[in-house]
Design an enzyme around this catalytic site. Sequence first.
Site, PDB file in Angstrom:
ATOM      1  N   ASP A  12       0.866  -1.169   0.000  1.00  0.00           N
ATOM      2  CA  ASP A  12       0.000   0.000   0.000  1.00  0.00           C
ATOM      3  C   ASP A  12       0.911   1.229   0.000  1.00  0.00           C
ATOM      4  O   ASP A  12       2.106   1.119   0.314  1.00  0.00           O
ATOM      5  CB  ASP A  12      -0.883  -0.040   1.252  1.00  0.00           C
ATOM      6  CG  ASP A  12      -1.713   1.211   1.419  1.00  0.00           C
ATOM      7  OD1 ASP A  12      -2.412   1.589   0.462  1.00  0.00           O
ATOM      8  OD2 ASP A  12      -1.648   1.814   2.508  1.00  0.00           O
ATOM      9  N   ASP A  14      -0.044   5.171   1.000  1.00  0.00           N
ATOM     10  CA  ASP A  14      -0.198   6.115   2.100  1.00  0.00           C
ATOM     11  C   ASP A  14      -0.368   5.380   3.430  1.00  0.00           C
ATOM     12  O   ASP A  14      -1.241   4.519   3.575  1.00  0.00           O
ATOM     13  CB  ASP A  14      -1.394   7.030   1.854  1.00  0.00           C
ATOM     14  CG  ASP A  14      -1.392   8.223   2.780  1.00  0.00           C
ATOM     15  OD1 ASP A  14      -0.324   8.808   2.984  1.00  0.00           O
ATOM     16  OD2 ASP A  14      -2.457   8.559   3.327  1.00  0.00           O
ATOM     17  N   SER A 107      -5.230   2.875  -3.231  1.00  0.00           N
ATOM     18  CA  SER A 107      -6.622   3.246  -3.488  1.00  0.00           C
ATOM     19  C   SER A 107      -6.721   4.624  -4.137  1.00  0.00           C
ATOM     20  O   SER A 107      -7.814   5.050  -4.517  1.00  0.00           O
ATOM     21  CB  SER A 107      -7.420   3.237  -2.176  1.00  0.00           C
ATOM     22  OG  SER A 107      -7.507   1.928  -1.654  1.00  0.00           O
TER      23      SER A 107
END
Length: 216
Positions: A12, A14, A107
């Site tokens: 991922d 952040d 995302s």
Amino acid sequence: MKILHADALLFDNDGTLVSSMESVDRCWAIWAREYAITAEDFARVELHGRPAVEIAADLLPADAVPDALARIEQLEVEDVAGGVVLLPGTAELLARLPADRWAVVTSATRRLAEARLEEVGIRPKNLIAADDITRGKPDPEPYLLAARRLGVDPARCVVFEDAPAGLTAGRAAGMRTVALATTHPRSELVADVVVRDLSAVSVQAGGGGVEITAME
């Protein structure tokens, strides 16, 4: 200490590689005011680890979502300068990994993700962004797509995540998970290993894959 073996590492962005939490909070607060969203409605929506389109859809009528999505992307991209910092251990760990052994799975939109990564000098060969998928985390689609792009069996991937939604996505994809306690309490993180941040992780890449050592 825990040792894992993998063919690919999926990160991922952040809260895992970088921190832009102050920027995220600042931009979404401006956005909420502009769209007259009450503090109560805004507080009930989980921001972290979810695509912006899903957040906007939770708060606004469907016909307002496209413009609202463009607006939050603009706000966040404009706020990147000075609003993104590397988290501990990120640069050192990535420097030890061959480019075809890892990917960023975020995302955020591709435009925003690339702007944030460029700000701190990270240029991944493989990036899966919100633009690439139809279902965001906690659905496994983003991580399964990353495994396909890398040509790796999902069972031979290890996911690094700070958010419960991302950890759920990794588990649903049949992957092992390493949780970073950078944005959520350890009690909320369900993973094979939980560490404070990437400074607690070391890697050794070779012909047989990657050996990951995590200090819990």
